[in-house]
Design a protein around this motif. Structure first.
Motif, PDB file in Angstrom:
ATOM      1  N   SER A 179      35.138  32.544 -33.462  1.00 61.23           N
ATOM      2  CA  SER A 179      35.540  32.570 -34.870  1.00 61.23           C
ATOM      3  C   SER A 179      34.690  31.641 -35.734  1.00 61.23           C
ATOM      4  CB  SER A 179      37.016  32.157 -34.996  1.00 61.23           C
ATOM      5  OG  SER A 179      37.867  33.094 -34.375  1.00 61.23           O
ATOM      6  N   ARG A 180      34.699  31.978 -37.019  1.00 57.82           N
ATOM      7  CA  ARG A 180      34.050  31.185 -38.072  1.00 57.82           C
ATOM      8  C   ARG A 180      32.556  31.019 -37.822  1.00 57.82           C
ATOM      9  NH1 ARG A 180      38.628  28.987 -36.622  1.00 57.82           N
ATOM     10  NH2 ARG A 180      37.612  27.303 -35.474  1.00 57.82           N
ATOM     11  N   TRP A 181      31.915  32.126 -37.529  1.00 56.98           N
ATOM     12  CA  TRP A 181      30.457  32.167 -37.378  1.00 56.98           C
ATOM     13  C   TRP A 181      29.853  32.828 -38.606  1.00 56.98           C
ATOM     14  CZ3 TRP A 181      27.463  30.043 -33.564  1.00 56.98           C
ATOM     15  CH2 TRP A 181      28.145  29.501 -32.469  1.00 56.98           C
ATOM     16  N   TRP A 182      28.755  32.254 -39.074  1.00 58.84           N
ATOM     17  CA  TRP A 182      27.993  32.871 -40.159  1.00 58.84           C
ATOM     18  C   TRP A 182      26.712  33.430 -39.546  1.00 58.84           C
ATOM     19  CZ3 TRP A 182      25.035  30.079 -44.667  1.00 58.84           C
ATOM     20  CH2 TRP A 182      24.641  31.030 -45.610  1.00 58.84           C
ATOM     21  N   VAL A 183      26.606  34.737 -39.557  1.00 59.94           N
ATOM     22  CA  VAL A 183      25.468  35.442 -38.949  1.00 59.94           C
ATOM     23  C   VAL A 183      24.678  36.077 -40.087  1.00 59.94           C
ATOM     24  CG1 VAL A 183      24.766  37.164 -37.256  1.00 59.94           C
ATOM     25  CG2 VAL A 183      26.902  35.893 -36.918  1.00 59.94           C
ATOM     26  N   HIS A 184      23.489  35.587 -40.360  1.00 64.79           N
ATOM     27  CA  HIS A 184      22.769  36.048 -41.548  1.00 64.79           C
ATOM     28  C   HIS A 184      21.260  36.008 -41.347  1.00 64.79           C
ATOM     29  CE1 HIS A 184      21.571  31.944 -43.031  1.00 64.79           C
ATOM     30  NE2 HIS A 184      22.629  31.577 -42.333  1.00 64.79           N
ATOM     31  N   HIS A 185      20.583  36.884 -42.056  1.00 66.94           N
ATOM     32  CA  HIS A 185      19.121  36.942 -42.106  1.00 66.94           C
ATOM     33  C   HIS A 185      18.499  37.088 -40.716  1.00 66.94           C
ATOM     34  CE1 HIS A 185      20.072  35.222 -46.105  1.00 66.94           C
ATOM     35  NE2 HIS A 185      19.071  36.001 -46.485  1.00 66.94           N
ATOM     36  N   ASN A 186      19.136  37.885 -39.881  1.00 67.33           N
ATOM     37  CA  ASN A 186      18.565  38.239 -38.584  1.00 67.33           C
ATOM     38  C   ASN A 186      18.008  39.662 -38.639  1.00 67.33           C
ATOM     39  OD1 ASN A 186      19.670  35.861 -36.840  1.00 67.33           O
ATOM     40  ND2 ASN A 186      21.466  36.620 -37.958  1.00 67.33           N
ATOM     41  N   VAL A 187      17.055  39.936 -37.770  1.00 71.58           N
ATOM     42  CA  VAL A 187      16.498  41.285 -37.626  1.00 71.58           C
ATOM     43  C   VAL A 187      16.722  41.741 -36.194  1.00 71.58           C
ATOM     44  CG1 VAL A 187      14.389  42.680 -37.612  1.00 71.58           C
ATOM     45  CG2 VAL A 187      14.756  40.997 -39.428  1.00 71.58           C
ATOM     46  N   THR A 188      17.302  42.935 -36.024  1.00 80.58           N
ATOM     47  CA  THR A 188      17.419  43.534 -34.697  1.00 80.58           C
ATOM     48  C   THR A 188      16.682  44.860 -34.711  1.00 80.58           C
ATOM     49  OG1 THR A 188      19.441  44.821 -35.065  1.00 80.58           O
ATOM     50  CG2 THR A 188      19.709  42.497 -34.472  1.00 80.58           C
ATOM     51  N   ARG A 189      15.981  45.135 -33.605  1.00 78.65           N
ATOM     52  CA  ARG A 189      15.241  46.391 -33.479  1.00 78.65           C
ATOM     53  C   ARG A 189      15.419  46.949 -32.075  1.00 78.65           C
ATOM     54  NH1 ARG A 189       9.482  45.190 -36.524  1.00 78.65           N
ATOM     55  NH2 ARG A 189       9.187  43.713 -34.832  1.00 78.65           N
ATOM     56  N   ALA A 190      15.631  48.262 -32.008  1.00 82.95           N
ATOM     57  CA  ALA A 190      15.692  48.977 -30.736  1.00 82.95           C
ATOM     58  C   ALA A 190      16.739  48.383 -29.800  1.00 82.95           C
ATOM     59  CB  ALA A 190      14.314  48.994 -30.065  1.00 82.95           C
ATOM     60  N   ILE A 191      18.000  48.454 -30.227  1.00 81.30           N
ATOM     61  CA  ILE A 191      19.108  47.940 -29.433  1.00 81.30           C
ATOM     62  C   ILE A 191      19.922  49.115 -28.889  1.00 81.30           C
ATOM     63  CG2 ILE A 191      21.125  46.435 -29.389  1.00 81.30           C
ATOM     64  CD1 ILE A 191      18.524  44.971 -30.085  1.00 81.30           C
TER      65      ILE A 191
ATOM     66  N   ARG B 171      31.344  35.947 -40.760  1.00 81.33           N
ATOM     67  CA  ARG B 171      30.600  36.541 -41.876  1.00 81.33           C
ATOM     68  C   ARG B 171      29.277  37.094 -41.364  1.00 81.33           C
ATOM     69  NH1 ARG B 171      29.922  31.458 -45.336  1.00 81.33           N
ATOM     70  NH2 ARG B 171      28.599  32.815 -46.608  1.00 81.33           N
ATOM     71  N   TRP B 172      29.047  38.363 -41.660  1.00 80.86           N
ATOM     72  CA  TRP B 172      27.805  39.051 -41.286  1.00 80.86           C
ATOM     73  C   TRP B 172      27.121  39.475 -42.581  1.00 80.86           C
ATOM     74  CZ3 TRP B 172      26.845  39.901 -35.968  1.00 80.86           C
ATOM     75  CH2 TRP B 172      27.915  39.644 -35.121  1.00 80.86           C
ATOM     76  N   GLU B 173      26.056  38.787 -42.948  1.00 79.65           N
ATOM     77  CA  GLU B 173      25.443  39.014 -44.254  1.00 79.65           C
ATOM     78  C   GLU B 173      23.924  39.006 -44.158  1.00 79.65           C
ATOM     79  OE1 GLU B 173      28.651  36.924 -47.243  1.00 79.65           O
ATOM     80  OE2 GLU B 173      27.380  35.583 -46.053  1.00 79.65           O
ATOM     81  N   HIS B 174      23.317  39.913 -44.906  1.00 74.87           N
ATOM     82  CA  HIS B 174      21.863  39.939 -45.082  1.00 74.87           C
ATOM     83  C   HIS B 174      21.124  40.043 -43.740  1.00 74.87           C
ATOM     84  CE1 HIS B 174      21.569  39.395 -49.429  1.00 74.87           C
ATOM     85  NE2 HIS B 174      22.602  38.572 -49.330  1.00 74.87           N
ATOM     86  N   ASN B 175      21.593  40.908 -42.885  1.00 74.94           N
ATOM     87  CA  ASN B 175      20.867  41.222 -41.657  1.00 74.94           C
ATOM     88  C   ASN B 175      20.204  42.596 -41.803  1.00 74.94           C
ATOM     89  OD1 ASN B 175      21.936  38.938 -39.837  1.00 74.94           O
ATOM     90  ND2 ASN B 175      23.825  39.856 -40.642  1.00 74.94           N
ATOM     91  N   THR B 176      19.139  42.814 -41.051  1.00 71.95           N
ATOM     92  CA  THR B 176      18.462  44.109 -41.040  1.00 71.95           C
ATOM     93  C   THR B 176      18.519  44.673 -39.628  1.00 71.95           C
ATOM     94  OG1 THR B 176      16.979  43.581 -42.872  1.00 71.95           O
ATOM     95  CG2 THR B 176      16.279  45.321 -41.374  1.00 71.95           C
ATOM     96  N   VAL B 177      19.129  45.845 -39.513  1.00 71.52           N
ATOM     97  CA  VAL B 177      19.260  46.542 -38.237  1.00 71.52           C
ATOM     98  C   VAL B 177      18.356  47.769 -38.283  1.00 71.52           C
ATOM     99  CG1 VAL B 177      20.822  47.852 -36.754  1.00 71.52           C
ATOM    100  CG2 VAL B 177      21.612  45.748 -37.866  1.00 71.52           C
TER     101      VAL B 177
ATOM    102  N   GLY C  92      39.856  38.761 -41.144  1.00 69.93           N
ATOM    103  CA  GLY C  92      39.098  38.121 -42.202  1.00 69.93           C
ATOM    104  C   GLY C  92      37.597  38.232 -42.065  1.00 69.93           C
ATOM    105  N   THR C  93      37.103  39.151 -41.264  1.00 72.59           N
ATOM    106  CA  THR C  93      35.663  39.338 -41.126  1.00 72.59           C
ATOM    107  C   THR C  93      35.078  39.916 -42.418  1.00 72.59           C
ATOM    108  OG1 THR C  93      35.623  39.568 -38.729  1.00 72.59           O
ATOM    109  CG2 THR C  93      33.896  40.709 -39.944  1.00 72.59           C
ATOM    110  N   VAL C  94      33.930  39.400 -42.831  1.00 73.97           N
ATOM    111  CA  VAL C  94      33.221  39.887 -44.011  1.00 73.97           C
ATOM    112  C   VAL C  94      31.875  40.449 -43.564  1.00 73.97           C
ATOM    113  CG1 VAL C  94      32.151  39.260 -46.200  1.00 73.97           C
ATOM    114  CG2 VAL C  94      34.347  38.252 -45.550  1.00 73.97           C
TER     115      VAL C  94
END
Length: 620
Positions: free
Chosen positions: A288-300, A334-340, A354-356
């Motif tokens: 809980s309470r993780w901010w996951v942002h500005h990551n790039v994932t490719r070919a998952i 919070r999952w924000e500004h990631n590129t998949v 409460g996930t965003v």
């Protein structure tokens, strides 16, 4: 037998450069030395154990030299550094010493391991590096610039602490880990740590009861950990075992209050068995309470199943059964500004409260968003979706849905859009300046233009290009720079040139200055000859300029190529007899000098290398 672990790899990674200077070494170890040395440069110890028994004092650096045989495993215990004067065990200057067995750091604080190499081709089952708190707290441990290759078990494992003790203030940074088993880097029960700038490749599964393997794993109870600027790639399928999960970054139950940002996760292959699973970034049930942002994932997960961004959707537990107000739920992530890019499934949501989810770019092959439970509580909006060759597909409790059906069922995603994100073909992740991701995010993060862009990278904005009226041999380029300055290093004026009538004008230098309050960078190109009135001059950029967002430690937002007309109407008339070779001609006017052969060479843009800051051209 002297083992050489791809010395070119070590040099290429800069590991030899991370060694201390010779003057910093208080103790020397050479496995080929004669017994009885006193640890000086002229009479080194013949074993690490002998150096540790000396023992070193706070502030000392113990330097390892190369030896014909790998150094055996050893234990560091019984002597502490201090926060101001840590004890360091490091590769000697110009050396790449090899360790061939397990190293244990137990019950000591304020130690640094730097520039060491583990090669596991002759090792049994031990972990490469284990940090333990059994009889005393472990505080202030750093593992920097090390290499671990061909290891039959975990790479770096820190914790969990035992007997009510603590492990805290841990840094694992700038390491290269390749071809290991179960996990490249694992932190269990650690408080306050950083996992930054590492490259983890080819983590394999193994048959010892583990049902998951991951590049970076944060274990039970880890608190306030930052995972940033890492690359995790090329995790192969596990064909020999049933129900195994492979993940780039894995956060387990009870880990909380951390941040995962600017990482690159690519080529994580799903398992062919029905219960197999691949994840890019996975928060297990109870994280809980993780901010996951500005990551790039490719070919998952393209080979079978999985998700790129997974919140309480790892299939270990909880997707059916317990109420979502139970302790196993994930709260306030919070999952924000990631590129998949190129995912089997873009986003999966399970037991969430409460996930965003906002401002992400999701390009998927099978499913864009999948939510498992009716009682999950999440907010999802301002997304950019695109699907390769399939009808747009969402899932709610296993039911397939169109975008309209999904929006009605979840009462969400009203402001999201479906469009080709037009990601730059050069790096495949930077949005093009006229694409739908531009200025479409509602967040208040630093940005260029009217609003932040969707996704992980915000390409720089070129504001203007002008010729200096007081000195027509100087061309000024103004770039908006607020998000991730400065520029990546360039050689010469590479990527920028002035042309007149399609012919390159020789440049003699480039400088860049930052106006931080204004959020602007001024790049000044000096030309060998001045421009003149009504010359058909243009400033050309070939698309090489990149900011230093350092996603995965190396990826930044590219400035797309552009051609900008320069206004020369107010300049002086051209001289009847030019002084020099302003257009790159030789003395006979026979040919043009290619830009790479101009006098600037590799040095003229030193200012742009060290100070340079650039952003995207963008039509407004």
């Amino acid at each position: 037998m002297r083992i050489r672990v791809g010395l070119a790899v070590l040099v290429g990674a800069g590991l030899l450069g991370w060694s201390p200077c010779a003057d910093a070494c208080q103790w020397f170890v050479d496995g080929d030395a004669e017994p009885g040395g006193d640890g000086t440069a002229s009479s080194p110890f013949d074993s690490i154990a002998q150096a540790l028994a000396a023992p070193p004092s706070p502030g000392d650096v113990v330097c390892l030299q190369e030896a014909d045989e790998p150094y055996p495993g050893f234990m560091i215990t019984g002597v502490d550094g201090t926060a101001q004067l840590p004890i360091e065990l490091a590769a000697a200057p110009g050396h790449a010493p090899i360790i061939g067995d397990t190293v244990v750091v137990r019950d000591v604080s304020h130690w640094v391991l730097r520039g060491l190499t583990w090669d596991g081709r002759e090792v049994g089952e031990g972990r490469a590096l284990t940090v333990e708190a059994i009889g005393a707290d472990v505080i202030g441990l750093e593992v920097r610039g090390c290499t671990i290759v061909h290891w039959p078990n975990h790479g770096v494992v820190v914790g969990p602490p035992q007997n009510g003790l603590a492990i805290r203030d841990v840094v694992v940074a700038d390491n290269r880990i390749r071809d290991v088993t179960y996990a490249g880097i694992e932190l269990d029960g650690v408080d306050d740590g950083e996992v930054v700038g590492n490259v983890v490749e080819q983590v394999r599964c193994g048959d010892n009861g583990y049902n998951s393997y991951a590049g970076i794993q944060l274990g039970y109870g880890a608190q306030r950990i930052t995972v940033a600027h890492n690359t995790v790639r090329d995790q192969p399928e596990c064909l020999e075992l049933e129900g195994v999960h492979t993940q780039g970054i894995e956060v387990r139950e009870g880990a909380a209050d951390g941040e995962i940002h600017h990482n690159l996760i690519e080529d994580i292959r799903s398992i062919s068995t029905p219960s197999g699973f691949a994840g890019g970034i996975s928060l297990h049930d109870g994280a809980s309470r993780w901010w996951v942002h500005h990551n790039v994932t490719r070919a998952i997960g393209l080979q079978g199943g999985g998700c790129s961004l997974c919140d309480a959707a790892d299939h270990y537990a909880g997707n059916a059964g317990d109420d979502c107000d139970a302790p196993g739920c994930n709260a306030d992530n919070r999952w924000e500004h990631n590129t998949v890019v190129d995912a089997a499934t873009g986003i999966r949501l399970g037991k969430t409260l409460g996930t965003v989810v906002s401002s992400n770019v999701v390009v998927a092959h099978t499913t864009l968003v999948q939510a498992f439970r009716d009682d999950a509580e999440f907010t999802i909006d301002h997304q950019l979706y695109w699907q390769h060759g399939n009808p747009l597909l969402f899932k709610r409790n296993g039911d397939r849905a169109s975008l309209e059906e999904w929006q009605g069922a979840c009462e969400c995603d009203a402001a999201s859009q479906v469009a080709d994100p037009r990601l730059d073909v050069g790096d495949g992740v930077t949005p093009m300046p006229d694409g739908p991701a531009i200025d479409a995010a509602p967040s208040l993060l630093p940005h260029h233009g009217a609003a932040p862009d969707l996704g992980a990278l915000e390409a720089p904005v070129v504001r203007a290009a002008t010729v200096e009226a007081s000195d027509p041999s100087r061309v000024r380029l103004t770039v908006e720079s607020r998000v991730a300055p400065p520029l990546e290093p360039l050689g010469g004026c590479e990527g920028l040139e002035v042309q007149v009538g399609g012919q390159v004008v020789v440049a003699t230098g480039c400088t860049a200055t930052l106006d931080e309050p204004a959020g602007e960078v001024t790049v000044m190109l000096s030309l060998l000859e001045p421009l003149w009135r009504d010359a058909e001059a243009t400033l050309v950029h070939t698309g090489t300029l990149t900011d230093v967002a350092r996603i995965g430690g190396r990826m930044g937002a590219r400035v797309p190529g552009f051609v900008l007309a320069l206004d020369t109407s107010g300049l002086p008339e051209r001289m009847d007899e030019p002084v020099g070779n302003g257009l790159g001609e030789d003395e006979d006017g026979c040919h043009l000098v290619p830009a790479a052969e101009g006098p600037l060479g590799l040095l003229g843009l030193v200012g742009l290398l060290a100070l340079g800051w650039h952003r995207r051209p963008k039509n407004r």
